[in-house]
Design a protein around this motif. Sequence first.
Motif, PDB file in Angstrom:
ATOM      1  N   SER A 289       8.080  11.248  28.151  1.00 46.06           N
ATOM      2  CA  SER A 289       9.508  11.543  28.180  1.00 46.06           C
ATOM      3  C   SER A 289       9.852  12.692  27.247  1.00 46.06           C
ATOM      4  N   GLY A 292      15.986  14.269  28.881  1.00 43.39           N
ATOM      5  CA  GLY A 292      16.390  13.244  29.837  1.00 43.39           C
ATOM      6  C   GLY A 292      15.386  13.001  30.942  1.00 43.39           C
ATOM      7  N   TRP A 293      14.166  13.549  30.806  1.00 41.25           N
ATOM      8  CA  TRP A 293      13.163  13.450  31.864  1.00 41.25           C
ATOM      9  C   TRP A 293      12.029  12.501  31.468  1.00 41.25           C
ATOM     10  N   THR A 294      11.454  11.831  32.481  1.00 38.67           N
ATOM     11  CA  THR A 294      10.265  11.006  32.284  1.00 38.67           C
ATOM     12  C   THR A 294       9.282  11.301  33.408  1.00 38.67           C
ATOM     13  N   GLU A 305      11.375  11.785  36.925  1.00 40.43           N
ATOM     14  CA  GLU A 305      12.717  11.278  37.206  1.00 40.43           C
ATOM     15  C   GLU A 305      13.616  11.587  36.024  1.00 40.43           C
ATOM     16  N   GLY A 306      14.901  11.547  36.256  1.00 45.06           N
ATOM     17  CA  GLY A 306      15.865  11.821  35.202  1.00 45.06           C
ATOM     18  C   GLY A 306      16.557  13.143  35.442  1.00 45.06           C
ATOM     19  N   GLY A 313      11.874  19.001  31.260  1.00 49.54           N
ATOM     20  CA  GLY A 313      11.148  18.431  32.382  1.00 49.54           C
ATOM     21  C   GLY A 313       9.750  19.009  32.507  1.00 49.54           C
TER      22      GLY A 313
END
Length: 343
Positions: A289, A292-294, A305-306, A313
């Motif tokens: 992560s 806000g991305w994983t 996602e995210g 990202g």
Amino acid sequence: MTQSVRTTTGTSEKPLSEAYDTALLDLDGVVYAGGEAIDHAVDSLTAAREGGMHLAYVTNNALRPPEAVAAHLTELGVPAHPADVITSAQAVARLIAEELPDGAKVLLIGGEGLRIALEERGLVPVESADDEPLAVAQGYGGPDLPWSRFAEAGYAVARGVPWYASNTDLTIPSGRGIAPGNGAAVEVVRIATGGAEPRVAGKPRPPMHRETILRTGARRPLVVGDRLDTDIEGAHEGGVDSLLVLTGVAGVEELLRAVPEHRPTYIGQDLRDLLTAQPEVRAEGGRFSCGGWTATASSGALTIEGGGERADGVRALCAAAWTAAGKHAYEGRTDAAREALAR
């Protein structure tokens, strides 16, 4: 000393412009493309310099002398002195001068930047293989370099004259896209001579790193580039940290599939990332992560996602891909992850 394999991007609590004393900046694809400044480059470099960071411009392009490069940068709004510019022409000229007597003739296959660099080292550029040169020096000579110059190089190399190349970049960014670089011209001479190999000075080879450190005196340098096979590999070979910006040759796909020596310390969308801290990529249970991305790498494919900053990202995806690949290049599918990131 064996270097550990990088499986995730680095973290810096300070802005990179404060954490490092000198930025060793590539030019084509980082500061400008086709002669025009890349978005945010001028403002970012101005802020970094005003904050106390020394800016040095390190380019594999041997066409223009440092005076011309510095003048161009100043016109773009980034004041620079000739001493701030280090070129592969300078690196290859030093390499040749260390191995030949003063005043030796060198067959010049390139432009004015290479000519001046050779003369500064006490070497005498000549135009023909029949002038009895003791070496051949080949550097990027621009799109209009006559085909006859490659023939002269071939004649000399075939006779056993030592061959030196400023660099072997196959491509070079331009305002209209990606164009053939000096490496493509080197291939012409290699084919004509039945497979001869030049001594190469430019990035990622050690002579270029040595030239850069000698001229800048950097104590804690940060390499900033857009190519994995020159800028980032050169930083890896020199044992220094690097920032890859996604404004030139290397794209996300190439980055995800990078072998260890092509994995940058940091990733940025553009030169604005020189002025920011670098976030941590958190790993937990095979999930990576950032912002806000994983991202995950499972069943032979990358997924993400995210949402949030695109660079976050990319950092998360790189950690997933590089961890899965280890010492090798990631070979799984990336299409779904790239599509999600694009959206």
